[in-house]
Design a protein around this motif. Structure first.
Motif, short mmCIF file in Angstrom:
data_model
loop_
_atom_site.label_atom_id
_atom_site.label_comp_id
_atom_site.label_asym_id
_atom_site.label_seq_id
_atom_site.Cartn_x
_atom_site.Cartn_y
_atom_site.Cartn_z
N THR A 1 1.94 12.00 -10.08
CA THR A 1 1.31 13.32 -10.06
C THR A 1 2.35 14.43 -10.11
N THR B 1 2.50 1.71 -3.43
CA THR B 1 1.49 2.19 -4.38
C THR B 1 1.24 3.67 -4.20
N GLU B 2 1.19 4.11 -2.95
CA GLU B 2 0.98 5.53 -2.65
C GLU B 2 2.16 6.37 -3.15
N ILE B 3 3.39 5.89 -2.95
CA ILE B 3 4.58 6.60 -3.43
C ILE B 3 4.57 6.68 -4.96
N ARG B 4 4.23 5.58 -5.62
CA ARG B 4 4.17 5.56 -7.09
C ARG B 4 3.15 6.57 -7.60
N ASP B 5 1.99 6.60 -6.99
CA ASP B 5 0.95 7.53 -7.43
C ASP B 5 1.37 8.97 -7.20
N SER B 6 2.08 9.22 -6.08
CA SER B 6 2.57 10.57 -5.78
C SER B 6 3.61 11.01 -6.82
N ALA C 1 0.84 -1.21 0.00
CA ALA C 1 0.00 0.00 0.00
C ALA C 1 0.87 1.26 0.00
N LEU C 2 1.96 1.26 0.79
CA LEU C 2 2.86 2.41 0.84
C LEU C 2 3.56 2.61 -0.50
#
Length: 120
Positions: free
Chosen positions: A117, A109-114, A106-107
């Motif tokens: 953007t 995935t969050e870093i990748r999405d950040s 989950a972390l």
């Protein structure tokens, strides 16, 4: 690759053997039980209008429903109970069984999405 082919071959053979068991159950146990209630072992001559025999279709539909019910109660219900028992032993709650995500994934995935953007 060989293991997957072997697994598939075993599944096909087991499926055919299980199909014979379910077919025997329907033809020799369930349909005779229905014939005791209805008076006929099948509905082939029921609703016959000349060459059109709706009873044959009715027999096929009833056979299909009986086979589906047999598979559901003989395979699906016991499998769901075994999965629930395994999940209880592992400490996984029923509502979490299919949705449990590793916190590290989950972390990441969050870093990748950040990062995506930021690049845009």
């Amino acid at each position: 690759m060989k293991g997957n082919v072997l697994d598939l071959a075993v599944a096909v053979v087991m499926g055919a053997a299980f199909g014979a068991v379910v077919d025997a159950l329907v033809k020799n146990v369930l349909m005779p039980a229905i014939s005791v209630l209805v008076g006929q072992p099948n509905f082939d001559n029921f609703l016959a209008v000349g060459p059109i025999k709706f009873g044959v279709l009715l027999t096929a539909i009833i056979n299909f429903l009986l086979i589906a019910a047999a598979i559901y109660f003989v395979v699906i219900v016991p499998m769901n109970h075994m999965i629930a028992r395994r999940n209880r032993k592992l400490g996984i709650k029923d509502e979490e069984a299919g949705e449990k995500v590793d916190p590290q994934i989950a972390l990441l995935t969050e870093i990748r999405d950040s990062l995506k953007t930021r690049q845009n």
